[in-house]
Design a protein around this motif. Sequence first.
Motif, PDB file in Angstrom:
ATOM      1  N   LEU A 127      71.670  33.774  25.562  1.00 38.05           N
ATOM      2  CA  LEU A 127      71.579  35.188  25.223  1.00 38.05           C
ATOM      3  C   LEU A 127      70.521  35.926  26.032  1.00 38.05           C
ATOM      4  O   LEU A 127      70.612  37.129  26.253  1.00 38.05           O
ATOM      5  N   GLY A 128      69.465  35.188  26.418  1.00 40.68           N
ATOM      6  CA  GLY A 128      68.438  35.816  27.226  1.00 40.68           C
ATOM      7  C   GLY A 128      67.533  36.772  26.485  1.00 40.68           C
ATOM      8  O   GLY A 128      66.758  37.491  27.102  1.00 40.68           O
ATOM      9  N   ASN A 129      67.598  36.819  25.158  1.00 43.75           N
ATOM     10  CA  ASN A 129      66.757  37.765  24.424  1.00 43.75           C
ATOM     11  C   ASN A 129      65.966  37.098  23.305  1.00 43.75           C
ATOM     12  O   ASN A 129      65.468  37.768  22.409  1.00 43.75           O
ATOM     13  N   SER A 154      62.080  30.936  18.441  1.00 46.79           N
ATOM     14  CA  SER A 154      63.363  31.427  18.958  1.00 46.79           C
ATOM     15  C   SER A 154      63.436  31.109  20.448  1.00 46.79           C
ATOM     16  O   SER A 154      62.416  30.997  21.129  1.00 46.79           O
ATOM     17  N   TYR A 155      64.654  30.953  20.952  1.00 40.78           N
ATOM     18  CA  TYR A 155      64.864  30.551  22.344  1.00 40.78           C
ATOM     19  C   TYR A 155      65.835  31.525  23.023  1.00 40.78           C
ATOM     20  O   TYR A 155      66.612  32.228  22.356  1.00 40.78           O
ATOM     21  N   GLU A 156      65.811  31.471  24.341  1.00 40.33           N
ATOM     22  CA  GLU A 156      66.756  32.286  25.103  1.00 40.33           C
ATOM     23  C   GLU A 156      68.128  31.608  25.212  1.00 40.33           C
ATOM     24  O   GLU A 156      69.153  32.285  25.249  1.00 40.33           O
ATOM     25  N   SER A 157      68.137  30.270  25.287  1.00 45.42           N
ATOM     26  CA  SER A 157      69.409  29.557  25.390  1.00 45.42           C
ATOM     27  C   SER A 157      69.275  28.165  24.798  1.00 45.42           C
ATOM     28  O   SER A 157      68.159  27.654  24.632  1.00 45.42           O
ATOM     29  N   ILE A 205      65.716  26.170  25.560  1.00 51.59           N
ATOM     30  CA  ILE A 205      65.112  26.686  26.787  1.00 51.59           C
ATOM     31  C   ILE A 205      64.426  28.028  26.527  1.00 51.59           C
ATOM     32  O   ILE A 205      64.969  28.904  25.840  1.00 51.59           O
ATOM     33  N   HIS A 206      63.220  28.166  27.092  1.00 51.76           N
ATOM     34  CA  HIS A 206      62.419  29.399  27.074  1.00 51.76           C
ATOM     35  C   HIS A 206      62.144  29.885  25.658  1.00 51.76           C
ATOM     36  O   HIS A 206      62.730  30.869  25.197  1.00 51.76           O
TER      37      HIS A 206
END
Length: 353
Positions: A127-129, A154-157, A205-206
């Motif tokens: 999602l990147g958000n 929470s993560y970006e992906s 990730i992230h």
Amino acid sequence: MKILQLPSSALAIFVLFATLLSAEDSSKPLETSNGLPNISARFHPNTTSFDIFAAPLFWTAEEIGTDCWAEVLDASTAPTYDDIQSLHFRWNLGFRVGLGYGMQHDSWDTQTSYTSFQTHGKDHLSLGNGMVHSAFLANFYVANTSGQGFSGPSYESASIHWSIGFHMLDWELGRNFLVSKALALRPFVGLKGGWIHQSIHTKWIHPDLPEAELFDMGWENLKNNFWGIGPEGGINTKWILLNRQNHLFSLFGNLSGAIMWGHWSFSDVFKNDIHQQIIIGSQSFNSAAWMFRIFTGLQWEASLQQNRYQFTTKLGYEMQFWLNQLQFYSFTGGRQDNLLTLQGGSLEFCFDF
């Protein structure tokens, strides 16, 4: 009583076996009951015999607990947006092989078989958000060792790979007998034992974390391993539709169940790329494991070499229900207690001699 047999014109798909059929148009000899209440429906019931069988399986799996491996949460809207991510297993090939022995005593028979099936499911979110949250327990303690938060980071992906390995041995003792000219029954008792191993590999990730605790990538891996053994019983039914010459065409429906002494063991470990590690200590335990099986379809039998041998093929659909199979701890649901269903097609080949 003569055993019924199908016209070869209705069995063109089995032309590869036509050369093995007896050139003589002879029927099986009339079998006597030998004082038994019901005439045996087994091939060559008055002598000892053997049979070998094999079946390719084309199955898939369904399991409650795979319906929430991650959540997409957006608290910026009213009401809060929550999208639950589910996982679906693929259709895969497995196999079943076995050996049977027919006895002279009361025309009983015994059979041993081994079933192996492995499947997996994959899913991915990007999602990147920073709205992707894990539904697994170890992730809850990431940057939250006191366990005071409402969720993990929470993560970006994120991605998941969930695999199931099913391996089961069955032993049966039964008797196949005619109730009427068109119906045969085979009640049986036996023993079932084996193992079901489930592995869950996830990648995150992230994360949205403070700079001091920031990492780029994390992995949470879980295992839900089961083995068990216990008694089983059931009944196989055969409904004869056509019986001509050396061929017999039938419907079949088999029902069985087992209660097993079962043992479950677990692991849940989170690691990241800055060498942090979180381990969830879940104790193994023992409990009863119930299962039920349904197998139904069409069956064709052909007598070969003047009734010296018999070739049988079955095409059917099978379902196995394994109660209380998924038992690991989840962040969203606590201790799981969920049903595993295995189902799909089977094409079985059997040779009696």
